[in-house]
Design an enzyme around this catalytic site. Structure first.
Site, PDB file in Angstrom:
ATOM      1  N   ASP A  28       3.499   9.728  -4.307  1.00 22.27           N
ATOM      2  CA  ASP A  28       4.070   9.538  -5.819  1.00 22.27           C
ATOM      3  C   ASP A  28       3.649  10.881  -6.597  1.00 22.27           C
ATOM      4  O   ASP A  28       2.702  11.556  -6.241  1.00 22.27           O
ATOM      5  CB  ASP A  28       3.656   8.258  -6.427  1.00 22.27           C
ATOM      6  CG  ASP A  28       2.174   7.862  -6.135  1.00 22.27           C
ATOM      7  OD1 ASP A  28       1.351   8.763  -5.864  1.00 22.27           O
ATOM      8  OD2 ASP A  28       1.998   6.375  -6.113  1.00 22.27           O
ATOM      9  N   ASN A  36      -2.394  -5.245  -9.291  1.00 26.05           N
ATOM     10  CA  ASN A  36      -1.302  -6.059  -9.281  1.00 26.05           C
ATOM     11  C   ASN A  36      -0.772  -5.911  -7.873  1.00 26.05           C
ATOM     12  O   ASN A  36       0.323  -6.595  -7.744  1.00 26.05           O
ATOM     13  CB  ASN A  36      -0.355  -5.575 -10.202  1.00 26.05           C
ATOM     14  CG  ASN A  36       0.225  -4.368 -10.228  1.00 26.05           C
ATOM     15  OD1 ASN A  36      -0.307  -3.705  -9.130  1.00 26.05           O
ATOM     16  ND2 ASN A  36       1.084  -3.851 -11.245  1.00 26.05           N
ATOM     17  N   HIS A  96       0.152  -3.572  -6.322  1.00 23.58           N
ATOM     18  CA  HIS A  96       1.250  -2.180  -5.876  1.00 23.58           C
ATOM     19  C   HIS A  96       0.698  -1.307  -4.954  1.00 23.58           C
ATOM     20  O   HIS A  96      -0.363  -1.281  -4.574  1.00 23.58           O
ATOM     21  CB  HIS A  96       1.705  -1.529  -7.471  1.00 23.58           C
ATOM     22  CG  HIS A  96       0.669  -0.661  -7.909  1.00 23.58           C
ATOM     23  ND1 HIS A  96       0.331  -0.327  -9.254  1.00 23.58           N
ATOM     24  CD2 HIS A  96      -0.253   0.464  -7.466  1.00 23.58           C
ATOM     25  CE1 HIS A  96      -0.596   0.360  -9.500  1.00 23.58           C
ATOM     26  NE2 HIS A  96      -1.000   1.116  -8.407  1.00 23.58           N
ATOM     27  N   GLU A 104       5.974  -1.252  -8.256  1.00 19.79           N
ATOM     28  CA  GLU A 104       5.208  -2.134  -9.024  1.00 19.79           C
ATOM     29  C   GLU A 104       5.875  -3.874  -8.750  1.00 19.79           C
ATOM     30  O   GLU A 104       6.932  -3.799  -7.823  1.00 19.79           O
ATOM     31  CB  GLU A 104       5.633  -2.166 -10.422  1.00 19.79           C
ATOM     32  CG  GLU A 104       4.987  -0.562 -10.919  1.00 19.79           C
ATOM     33  CD  GLU A 104       3.644  -0.729 -11.118  1.00 19.79           C
ATOM     34  OE1 GLU A 104       3.032  -1.706 -10.767  1.00 19.79           O
ATOM     35  OE2 GLU A 104       2.999   0.160 -11.998  1.00 19.79           O
TER      36      GLU A 104
HETATM   37  C1  F6R Z   1      -1.867   6.791  -5.896  1.00 22.91           C
HETATM   38  C2  F6R Z   1      -1.371   5.423  -5.896  1.00 22.91           C
HETATM   39  C3  F6R Z   1      -1.614   4.023  -6.596  1.00 22.91           C
HETATM   40  C4  F6R Z   1      -2.929   4.025  -6.135  1.00 22.91           C
HETATM   41  C5  F6R Z   1      -3.457   2.751  -6.870  1.00 22.91           C
HETATM   42  C6  F6R Z   1      -4.963   2.409  -6.867  1.00 22.91           C
HETATM   43  O1  F6R Z   1      -1.088   7.751  -5.268  1.00 22.91           O
HETATM   44  O2  F6R Z   1       0.013   5.519  -5.183  1.00 22.91           O
HETATM   45  O3  F6R Z   1      -0.951   2.931  -5.886  1.00 22.91           O
HETATM   46  O4  F6R Z   1      -3.507   3.921  -4.864  1.00 22.91           O
HETATM   47  O5  F6R Z   1      -3.145   2.580  -8.270  1.00 22.91           O
HETATM   48  O6  F6R Z   1      -5.690   3.259  -7.689  1.00 22.91           O
HETATM   49  P1  F6R Z   1      -7.173   3.520  -7.768  1.00 22.91           P
HETATM   50  O7  F6R Z   1      -7.666   3.924  -6.123  1.00 22.91           O
HETATM   51  O8  F6R Z   1      -7.523   4.611  -8.697  1.00 22.91           O
HETATM   52  O9  F6R Z   1      -7.631   1.988  -7.856  1.00 22.91           O
END
Ligand code: F6R
Length: 242
Positions: free
Chosen positions: A67, A136, A138, A143
């Site tokens: 992403d 959450n 995701h 989301e």
């Molecule tokens: C990042 C991504 C997100 C993160 C998620 C967890 O490329 O796609 O889904 O993996 O938000 O983020 P952290 O590791 O910062 O808790």
């Protein structure tokens, strides 16, 4: 699902790096699906160390990232392209042209999503897709919602994600409100999936991912239907599992 419980973040990172390295060693021209965020940083550091020691080469690896924020240039220090350069690509022998991150600056987000989906498809999808987990549930920036989005698409980030990511920006107002993300279908086509989770604030999401109902309200719950998923968590992140 295989679940590894490691005692802390370092042990989690080391095991995740070992699984990624095993993929690269067994198939040097593999397609790695990569993630950003704070959780995979330790694994990337370990991979860089093994590369520097001469134990690992990314010379033939192709990569596709999950992403990118809309509106951030690749040089913006919070863009995901910048993150990948800074945490991995600049420190190993991966060929820059073989790395792919959606463009946050594309004038037409819809066209960029279609282009990116075609790139991932042309590469044959990921051999190994690395995922972090949102609080959450995701994955990528898919989301919670009322359906599982299939292909790469534009998303409006939820307030909870904006607040979680505000720690990287001057304030929550500076966090981009939209992102481009691989779809759930794009992710599920990966031949193997590796989820990393660290800290007590992920415990609820991990428990719902592993043992809750499969629902788009918890996007990661769909991983229960994938034949080859490994979850590596530290004790705090796995504390919600029986
Ligand atoms: C990042 C991504 C997100 C993160 C998620 C967890 O490329 O796609 O889904 O993996 O938000 O983020 P952290 O590791 O910062 O808790």
């Amino acid at each position: 699902m295989r679940i590894y419980c490691e005692k802390d973040y370092n042990a989690m990172s080391r095991r995740a790096a070992a699984i990624i390295a095993a993929q690269v060693v067994s198939k040097p021209d593999c397609v790695l699906g990569l993630a950003t965020g704070s959780t995979p940083i330790g694994a990337y550091q370990q991979l860089v160390k093994w590369y520097q020691q001469g134990d690992l080469s990314f010379a033939q690896v192709r990569s596709v990232n999950l992403d990118e924020y809309v509106g951030l240039a690749p040089t913006h220090d919070q863009s995901y392209r910048y993150f990948m350069q800074h945490n991995l690509f600049d420190h190993v022998d991966i060929v820059p042209e073989n790395t792919n991150v959606p463009s946050g600056l594309a004038p037409d987000a819809g066209l960029e999503c279609a282009r990116y989906e075609d790139v991932v498809k042309a590469l044959g999808y990921a051999d190994l897709q690395l995922l972090g987990l949102g609080r959450n549930g995701h994955i990528g920036f898919n989301e919670p919602c009322d359906h599982f989005p299939v292909a790469t698409h534009l998303v409006d980030l939820t307030q909870s994600t904006i607040e979680a990511n505000a720690r990287f920006f001057a304030s929550a107002d500076d966090v981009p409100k939209q992102a481009l993300t691989m779809g759930i279908g794009t992710i599920m086509r990966a031949r193997s999936i590796l989820v990393v989770a660290s800290g007590a604030d992920k415990a609820d999401a991990v428990a719902k991912t592993v043992a809750g109902p499969v629902t788009p309200e918890v996007p990661a719950s769909i991983l229960q239907l994938h034949p080859n998923v490994t979850i590596i968590g530290d004790e705090a992140a796995l504390s919600g599992l029986k």
